[in-house]
Design an enzyme around this catalytic site. Structure first.
Site, short mmCIF file in Angstrom:
data_model
loop_
_atom_site.label_atom_id
_atom_site.label_comp_id
_atom_site.label_asym_id
_atom_site.label_seq_id
_atom_site.Cartn_x
_atom_site.Cartn_y
_atom_site.Cartn_z
N ARG A 41 -16.50 6.45 33.11
CA ARG A 41 -15.53 5.87 32.17
C ARG A 41 -14.18 6.60 32.24
O ARG A 41 -13.51 6.77 31.22
CB ARG A 41 -16.05 5.94 30.74
CG ARG A 41 -17.29 5.12 30.49
CD ARG A 41 -16.97 3.63 30.45
NE ARG A 41 -18.07 2.88 29.90
CZ ARG A 41 -18.12 2.47 28.63
NH1 ARG A 41 -17.14 2.71 27.82
NH2 ARG A 41 -19.15 1.81 28.21
N ARG A 45 -9.92 4.10 26.95
CA ARG A 45 -9.04 4.19 25.77
C ARG A 45 -8.50 5.57 25.47
O ARG A 45 -7.58 5.72 24.68
CB ARG A 45 -9.77 3.63 24.54
CG ARG A 45 -9.90 2.12 24.57
CD ARG A 45 -10.96 1.64 23.62
NE ARG A 45 -12.26 2.16 24.04
CZ ARG A 45 -13.39 1.91 23.43
NH1 ARG A 45 -13.41 1.19 22.34
NH2 ARG A 45 -14.52 2.41 23.88
N ARG A 54 -4.00 -2.60 28.19
CA ARG A 54 -5.07 -3.37 27.54
C ARG A 54 -4.49 -4.46 26.63
O ARG A 54 -5.06 -5.53 26.49
CB ARG A 54 -5.95 -2.39 26.76
CG ARG A 54 -7.04 -2.97 25.90
CD ARG A 54 -8.23 -3.39 26.72
NE ARG A 54 -9.34 -3.75 25.84
CZ ARG A 54 -9.42 -4.92 25.21
NH1 ARG A 54 -8.47 -5.82 25.36
NH2 ARG A 54 -10.45 -5.18 24.44
N ASP A 91 -17.22 -4.14 34.00
CA ASP A 91 -18.25 -3.77 33.03
C ASP A 91 -19.60 -4.27 33.52
O ASP A 91 -19.67 -5.24 34.28
CB ASP A 91 -17.94 -4.36 31.65
CG ASP A 91 -18.78 -3.67 30.56
OD1 ASP A 91 -18.36 -2.58 30.11
OD2 ASP A 91 -19.86 -4.18 30.22
N TYR A 167 -29.52 -5.62 26.80
CA TYR A 167 -28.38 -6.26 26.11
C TYR A 167 -28.58 -7.77 26.00
O TYR A 167 -28.23 -8.39 25.01
CB TYR A 167 -27.07 -5.97 26.84
CG TYR A 167 -26.48 -4.61 26.53
CD1 TYR A 167 -25.83 -4.37 25.32
CD2 TYR A 167 -26.56 -3.58 27.45
CE1 TYR A 167 -25.28 -3.12 25.04
CE2 TYR A 167 -26.02 -2.33 27.19
CZ TYR A 167 -25.38 -2.10 25.98
OH TYR A 167 -24.86 -0.88 25.70
O1 CP3 Z 1 -16.15 4.11 34.40
C1 CP3 Z 1 -15.10 3.42 34.47
O2 CP3 Z 1 -13.96 3.87 34.26
C2 CP3 Z 1 -15.25 1.99 34.97
C3 CP3 Z 1 -15.39 0.98 33.99
C4 CP3 Z 1 -16.66 0.82 33.17
C5 CP3 Z 1 -16.62 0.24 31.87
N1 CP3 Z 1 -17.88 0.06 31.44
C6 CP3 Z 1 -15.37 -0.15 31.15
C7 CP3 Z 1 -15.42 -0.40 29.69
C8 CP3 Z 1 -18.00 1.05 33.47
C9 CP3 Z 1 -18.61 1.71 34.71
C10 CP3 Z 1 -18.77 0.56 32.38
C11 CP3 Z 1 -20.24 0.57 32.36
C12 CP3 Z 1 -20.94 0.21 31.13
N2 CP3 Z 1 -20.62 -0.77 30.23
C13 CP3 Z 1 -22.18 0.79 30.73
C14 CP3 Z 1 -22.93 1.83 31.50
C15 CP3 Z 1 -22.35 3.18 31.35
C16 CP3 Z 1 -22.50 3.79 29.98
O3 CP3 Z 1 -21.47 4.10 29.39
O4 CP3 Z 1 -23.64 3.93 29.51
C17 CP3 Z 1 -22.56 0.16 29.53
C18 CP3 Z 1 -23.79 0.47 28.72
C19 CP3 Z 1 -21.57 -0.83 29.22
C20 CP3 Z 1 -21.58 -1.79 28.10
C21 CP3 Z 1 -20.38 -1.63 27.25
N3 CP3 Z 1 -19.09 -2.03 27.60
C22 CP3 Z 1 -20.31 -1.09 25.95
C23 CP3 Z 1 -21.50 -0.52 25.19
C24 CP3 Z 1 -18.98 -1.17 25.54
C25 CP3 Z 1 -18.45 -0.85 24.17
C26 CP3 Z 1 -18.45 0.59 23.91
C27 CP3 Z 1 -17.11 1.16 24.21
O5 CP3 Z 1 -17.05 2.19 24.87
O6 CP3 Z 1 -16.16 0.53 23.75
C28 CP3 Z 1 -18.21 -1.71 26.59
C29 CP3 Z 1 -16.76 -1.95 26.63
C30 CP3 Z 1 -15.99 -1.19 27.68
N4 CP3 Z 1 -16.34 -1.11 28.99
C31 CP3 Z 1 -14.75 -0.49 27.50
C32 CP3 Z 1 -14.39 0.00 28.77
C33 CP3 Z 1 -13.15 0.78 29.12
C34 CP3 Z 1 -13.97 -0.42 26.21
C35 CP3 Z 1 -13.42 -1.75 25.85
C36 CP3 Z 1 -11.96 -1.80 25.43
O7 CP3 Z 1 -11.08 -1.24 26.11
O8 CP3 Z 1 -11.70 -2.47 24.43
#
Ligand code: CP3
Length: 361
Positions: A41, A45, A54, A91, A167
């Protein structure tokens, strides 16, 4: 024969450049004098430049599916911190979306899906044209391949079948996935149909990522820790084994990393998967155990607690040094034990990169 020629002989001439990519080199068996680092990640943010961009997309999925934006956001942490790998900005839930399930991301609430519960719900998923619906992701990868500095490894990714299915059935996170586990227990044949479908489609999706330029693939089984004993074997270890073997058959030159977060001693089982290049360790994995049990089989990635990156200071430095001292003389790619959280001060990330790059074993 020099090192480069030997490498070209074993991996093919197209891969000579891989010598110059520390992350790829570690995954292919050569420890690096300077330990490479990237963070899960790393785009997100906690970066003001991410938050600014964003706002240009109407929702999170659009953000992922707009190559101009996804490209820029992938590159932001590379420019700011000099990470050794770039991970595609997308994602894991674009897969259920491309299968026709309704997916949305609510501000401050995380993902929401229309939960899948019945045989009828499964039948409505559509695999026809699945890879085509993810075309913008491949466009982002092709452009990244052209724009990244030569030393930076390009990582593609997908969710593991269990985590994605959890999910899809639950409809959201933060619940311990009680509904998904209940369905898997009460109706294993139904759940297996979903898992099999995800195995197949994930192989197609990741193969297309390799064809578009991904050099390494990481599979996120972020909720493997919610499964125990035989359940973890059936729903996490076996599906991931099948995916790794299928990918290695199609793309022998591609390195695969697994992140079976929270799987404790079962990490040793994942380490035995034929052809697996690396394991990403969560912060609970004991370092000495990892060094003795896992390091002889695969490259290791991890495992600083993301909370220490928020607080920074001496506790962060001490723990990072402990990781380097225990694993850094082997094949280590420094990373966190889970993703960066939004509260992380970017200055702490700069300090960590400097510390890791400055360490010599
Ligand atoms: O790592 C990176 O920089 C690449 C991008 C990436 C995202 N999600 C961007 C994202 C990767 C590799 C993921 C994987 C992901 N997504 C996982 C596996 C890794 C982990 O963290 O366990 C999971 C479980 C998800 C599902 C997911 N997507 C959740 C639970 C959420 C909400 C929680 C949160 O952190 O907001 C997301 C949204 C998400 N995916 C964001 C980002 C940058 C935030 C959304 C936003 O900017 O509004």
């Amino acid at each position: 024969m020099g090192t480069v020629e030997r490498f070209a002989k074993s991996h093919g001439p197209a891969d000579v450049n891989a010598m110059a990519k520390p992350v790829l080199a570690v995954l292919r068996g050569r420890r690096q004098e300077q330990v490479p680092i990237w963070l899960m990640r790393q785009a997100g943010r906690y970066l003001p430049e991410y938050r600014a961009l964003r706002r240009e997309a109407k929702n999170f999925l659009d953000f992922c599916f707009t190559p101009d934006l996804a490209l820029e956001v992938t590159l932001q942490p590379i420019r700011r911190f000099g990470f050794d790998a770039a991970i595609l900005f997308s994602d894991i839930l674009v897969v259920p979306h491309a299968l026709g399930q309704k997916v949305s991301f609510e501000e401050g609430e995380g993902p929401r899906l229309e939960p899948l519960r019945s045989a009828g719900d499964l039948a409505r998923l559509s695999t026809d044209g699945f890879v085509g619906r993810l075309a913008p992701v491949f466009e982002t990868l092709r452009r990244l391949k052209r724009e990244l500095p030569p030393s930076v490894t390009l990582i593609g990714f997908a969710g593991a079948p269990w985590t994605v299915a959890a999910y899809m059935v639950e409809g959201r996170g933060g619940t311990g996935f009680a509904a998904a586990k209940a369905v898997a227990g009460a109706n294993p044949a139904w759940f297996a149909t979903l898992i099999d479908l995800l195995i197949e489609q994930t192989v197609l999706y990741l193969s297309a990522q390799v064809e578009a330029g991904a050099q390494v693939l990481q599979l996120f089984d972020s909720w493997a820790g919610d499964l125990t004993g035989p359940q973890r074997r059936i729903w996490s270890l076996e599906p991931l084994t099948r995916i790794v073997m299928a990918l290695k058959t199609r793309h022998p030159e591609t390195s695969v990393i697994l992140f079976p977060r929270g799987s404790g001693e079962d990490y040793a089982e994942y380490a035995k998967i034929p052809g697996l290049a690396g394991l990403s360790l969560d912060s609970a994995v004991p370092l000495d155990w990892a060094a003795s049990t896992l390091a002889p089989r695969v490259a290791l990635q991890g495992n600083l607690d993301p909370a220490l990156l928020v607080s920074g200071g001496e506790p962060m430095r001490e723990t990072a040094m402990k990781i380097l001292e225990t694993l850094g003389r082997g094949r280590l790619i420094f990373n966190l034990g889970h993703g960066i959280v939004p509260e992380t001060p970017p200055e702490h990330v700069s300090e960590l990169v400097e510390l890791v790059h400055g360490w010599r074993g």
